[in-house]
Design a protein around this motif. Sequence first.
Motif, mmCIF file in Angstrom:
data_model
loop_
_atom_site.group_PDB
_atom_site.id
_atom_site.type_symbol
_atom_site.label_atom_id
_atom_site.label_comp_id
_atom_site.label_asym_id
_atom_site.label_seq_id
_atom_site.Cartn_x
_atom_site.Cartn_y
_atom_site.Cartn_z
ATOM 1 N N ARG A 310 0.833 -1.212 0.000
ATOM 2 C CA ARG A 310 0.000 0.000 0.000
ATOM 3 C C ARG A 310 0.863 1.255 0.000
ATOM 4 O O ARG A 310 0.538 2.244 -0.652
ATOM 5 C CB ARG A 310 -0.931 0.005 1.220
ATOM 6 C CG ARG A 310 -2.194 -0.830 1.016
ATOM 7 C CD ARG A 310 -3.096 -0.758 2.231
ATOM 8 N NE ARG A 310 -3.570 0.597 2.488
ATOM 9 C CZ ARG A 310 -4.775 1.047 2.126
ATOM 10 N NH1 ARG A 310 -5.612 0.250 1.504
ATOM 11 N NH2 ARG A 310 -5.129 2.279 2.388
ATOM 12 N N PHE A 313 2.352 1.704 -3.431
ATOM 13 C CA PHE A 313 1.338 2.174 -4.367
ATOM 14 C C PHE A 313 0.925 3.624 -4.102
ATOM 15 O O PHE A 313 0.366 4.286 -4.968
ATOM 16 C CB PHE A 313 0.113 1.259 -4.253
ATOM 17 C CG PHE A 313 -1.028 1.640 -5.146
ATOM 18 C CD1 PHE A 313 -0.876 1.625 -6.528
ATOM 19 C CD2 PHE A 313 -2.255 2.004 -4.620
ATOM 20 C CE1 PHE A 313 -1.925 1.973 -7.352
ATOM 21 C CE2 PHE A 313 -3.309 2.346 -5.446
ATOM 22 C CZ PHE A 313 -3.138 2.331 -6.809
ATOM 23 N N GLY A 314 1.228 4.121 -2.901
ATOM 24 C CA GLY A 314 0.856 5.504 -2.601
ATOM 25 C C GLY A 314 -0.458 5.631 -1.853
ATOM 26 O O GLY A 314 -0.941 6.734 -1.629
ATOM 27 N N ALA A 315 -1.044 4.496 -1.468
ATOM 28 C CA ALA A 315 -2.285 4.568 -0.701
ATOM 29 C C ALA A 315 -2.005 5.018 0.729
ATOM 30 O O ALA A 315 -2.847 5.632 1.359
ATOM 31 C CB ALA A 315 -2.980 3.205 -0.701
ATOM 32 N N ASP A 334 0.556 9.270 -3.073
ATOM 33 C CA ASP A 334 -0.245 9.856 -4.146
ATOM 34 C C ASP A 334 -0.637 8.769 -5.154
ATOM 35 O O ASP A 334 0.138 8.393 -6.014
ATOM 36 C CB ASP A 334 0.549 10.964 -4.833
ATOM 37 C CG ASP A 334 -0.290 11.726 -5.848
ATOM 38 O OD1 ASP A 334 -1.369 11.222 -6.235
ATOM 39 O OD2 ASP A 334 0.133 12.812 -6.254
ATOM 40 N N VAL A 335 -1.852 8.270 -4.997
ATOM 41 C CA VAL A 335 -2.314 7.182 -5.856
ATOM 42 C C VAL A 335 -2.350 7.621 -7.310
ATOM 43 O O VAL A 335 -2.009 6.865 -8.219
ATOM 44 C CB VAL A 335 -3.707 6.703 -5.401
ATOM 45 C CG1 VAL A 335 -4.272 5.691 -6.378
ATOM 46 C CG2 VAL A 335 -3.631 6.101 -4.011
ATOM 47 N N HIS B 224 -10.593 5.993 -3.864
ATOM 48 C CA HIS B 224 -9.244 6.460 -3.516
ATOM 49 C C HIS B 224 -8.184 5.559 -4.146
ATOM 50 O O HIS B 224 -7.228 6.033 -4.766
ATOM 51 C CB HIS B 224 -9.114 6.468 -1.990
ATOM 52 C CG HIS B 224 -7.718 6.689 -1.498
ATOM 53 N ND1 HIS B 224 -6.997 7.815 -1.807
ATOM 54 C CD2 HIS B 224 -6.904 5.922 -0.726
ATOM 55 C CE1 HIS B 224 -5.804 7.740 -1.241
ATOM 56 N NE2 HIS B 224 -5.721 6.589 -0.592
ATOM 57 N N LEU B 225 -8.386 4.245 -4.021
ATOM 58 C CA LEU B 225 -7.395 3.303 -4.558
ATOM 59 C C LEU B 225 -7.436 3.234 -6.075
ATOM 60 O O LEU B 225 -6.614 2.581 -6.689
ATOM 61 C CB LEU B 225 -7.615 1.909 -3.959
ATOM 62 C CG LEU B 225 -7.269 1.769 -2.469
ATOM 63 C CD1 LEU B 225 -7.522 0.357 -1.994
ATOM 64 C CD2 LEU B 225 -5.813 2.160 -2.204
ATOM 65 N N GLY B 227 -7.262 5.947 -7.818
ATOM 66 C CA GLY B 227 -6.588 7.150 -8.282
ATOM 67 C C GLY B 227 -7.443 8.401 -8.289
ATOM 68 O O GLY B 227 -7.005 9.443 -8.760
#
Lengths: 522, 337
Positions: A310, A313-315, A334-335, B224-225, B227
């Motif tokens: 996570r 990935f930026g989550a 930053d997703v 959110h996941l 993007g």
Amino acid sequence: MTTPDPPPARELLRTEGIRKTFPGVVALDGVDFDLRAGEVHVLLGENGAGKSTLIKVLSGTYRPDEGRVLCDGRTVRIADAEAAEKLGIATIHQEFNLVPHLSVAENIFLGRQPRRLGLVDRRKMEADAKVLLDRVGITASPRTPVGKLGIAGRQMVEIAKALSLRTRILIMDEPTAVLTAEEVNRLFAIVRKLRAEGVGIVFITHHLEEIPAIGDRVTVLRDGRSVGQVPAGTRQEELVRLMVGRSIEQQYPRQAAPAQGAGAGSGAPLLRVTGLRRQGVFDNVSFEVRAGEVVGIAGLVGAGRTEVVRAVFGADRYDAGRVEVSGKRLPGGDVWASHSAGLGLVPEDRKGQGLLPDASVSENLGLVTLREASKGGLVDRAGQRRAASRIAERLGVRMAGLDQHVRTLSGGNQQKVVIGKWLLANSRVLILDEPTRGIDVGAKVEIYQLINELTASGHAVLMISSDLPEVLGMSDRVLVMSQGRIAGELTAREATQDAVMALAVGTSAPGTSEMEDSPRGH
Amino acid sequence: MAIDTQPGHRLDKRPGGKRGPNPARRVVEDTGRVLQDNGALVALLVLVLVLSFWTSNFFTATNLLNVGVQAAVTAILAFGVTFAIVSGGIDLSVGSVAAFSGVMLGWFTTTQGMPVFVGVLLAILSGTACGLLNGILISYGKLPPFIATLAMLSAARGLAQVVSEGSPVVLPDSLSWIGKTIGEWLPVPVIVMIVMGLLAALVLNRTYSGRSMYAIGGNEEAAHLSGIRVRRQKLVIYTLVGAFAAVAGIVLASRLASAQPTAAEGYELDAIAAVVIGGASLAGGVGKASGTLIGALILAVLRNGLNLLDVSAFWQQVVIGVVIALAVLLDTLRRRA
């Protein structure tokens, strides 16, 4: 349905020719099933085979269109949950029916709290709860809020609740799916105890190796029909053949790309993680994933695997380290930036994190590419639909149409939708967190084949899996995590269950015994 | 249904059909489904039909346009609230923000003596700023939308009182056209309502922000996941709600020819009622601009019809309450079926 030997025990429950249809789907198409006192009857079938529908019929959620249900030899109508309760039927669903903020005792007696002078008699309630908790063998105080218990503890509370209702028929829907190996053993001990007390137990599981350990008989469902009833000692291959209607030759058909893959094989590093650290969660995590490669991450529950991916990935944020995709550094947390760089995440909780359950297949597939599909501020929805249709066809998503709500798809098809939205975004690096959890055998193979196709076309795959045979069967390299660090890296050749486990437990980790990954039921 | 040995077995070709060979029955079933799927529209049509026969002066051009004018302010507020509700949130402040914007319009155009179009622009900006503040509190302050907008409900109302010093501001004559008609019959409020409705539909259906609203309301974590920049989008959502509330406030003040600090009190609840009657789910992810328009029209038609029937204002409130409960009840029953 013939029984192998004369009934040794009283019959509690029988269904004959149960049929249930929903708009567009025949969920049950003639199910015969029976349950005796003091037995564990395993219900086996792929997702979508009708197991859930059948238990919903038995627990009063659905009423069958045709067929009948007999309880103690009498035909009964299970109109609602209350009727089921009166018949002594209790169901423990995968999602528990517990109120997190209320105490264990209140949850057990919810709606039936013992009363004195019209007021809830807390002392009696807690004392009664204590007796039940002792019976299922948990030590938690009846005053503990349920939200503070772990998954296994909550399950025990559900069982205690069922016991408080004088349950004679206990239906358990995949109770082991969320448990560690040790917790599974504890659960089995309780199930055996209940069986000895004469309770009839309907037990649903996807783990074939659990069947001989806990079951007495097995009924296999396929496409809404009961296709066979066999003793629990039946060989796994035979059970699989009954489930899918043909034998699955190879469960993990990994075709390693690096050797054969045209061009992609040489393997430029697509994802490089260096010295990633988050205080108290993970530290010094470094690895890379090359084009055409599947890198597996194995480890115990709580080793920090999901937390690491996570963060990559930026989550979530990280404190130190760097993440590069195709040589470009990501800003972290930053997703959107990850997505633009070509990184995609298929999260572990499909329904909770991966999908908009009440939106259509086409909307879900278009979610990641929403911005790319916008021109002058307006989204090209027709174009999105065309793209969704293309990818759904390529992935073989079985659906009534693009407008079907994803909630009503089977687990495997839902997972294809989650993967599909990243493929539409041309993500070259895919992080798959438990990609086949809760997915039936046949759909698993399809996911594996998809992974093979992706790596063959130059994608890179980073896969977390708690299913050890899966991680060994599908990975070109295996990273083993332990206590927030990468304990070791194994090539496909070196990676055996023993080698992975040795690293996962780690000599530096005394007292760590909960091993979700160990093969169960041996 | 992973490896399906008999493809097509599980999928009945005709969804919803009970495989009845009788075509007449199928027509009845299909019609029934269409009616069920558009419950609010059917209710509106039935209401109009009943009132047309019951009273002689309901179904006249003058009265229907009057209903449109009465619906306009609620509908414009409700279009904005639809954004919040579709994204799984709520906005309780729209009535106060409308009053505040109206008062600002009066202040800019009279006290400050600014030209009308500048005044209108600045009034819209004032409401938009309130919405932006809501958005900041919700997305960066992590306040629940209910709380943030409840605070704004109080604060904006107070500011309206402060700016107007507690008394109505008489608007200049050059503004009164907003509350009047074009060509002697077409009321400007109705035109504004239609324009704002089309705008809301465009935002919801075709813009990135609109589609994000459905995604965030459907499953915020999944959005959110995937993007979607959820925080930034929430900022956009509540800012838009504020802008729509400002437009409603301007229409309302122009109709009354004066900006009153106590205007639009309780209108936020009418707006929420219109959205919900129109089929949106307070859980988020579901809702349409057309539904909201129908919801607002139902409320206006009811009030108008009850007036024509000489039902007392007190009983009118009771009837409206019953209608809100019925609308949601029927919707729930339909979903369960």
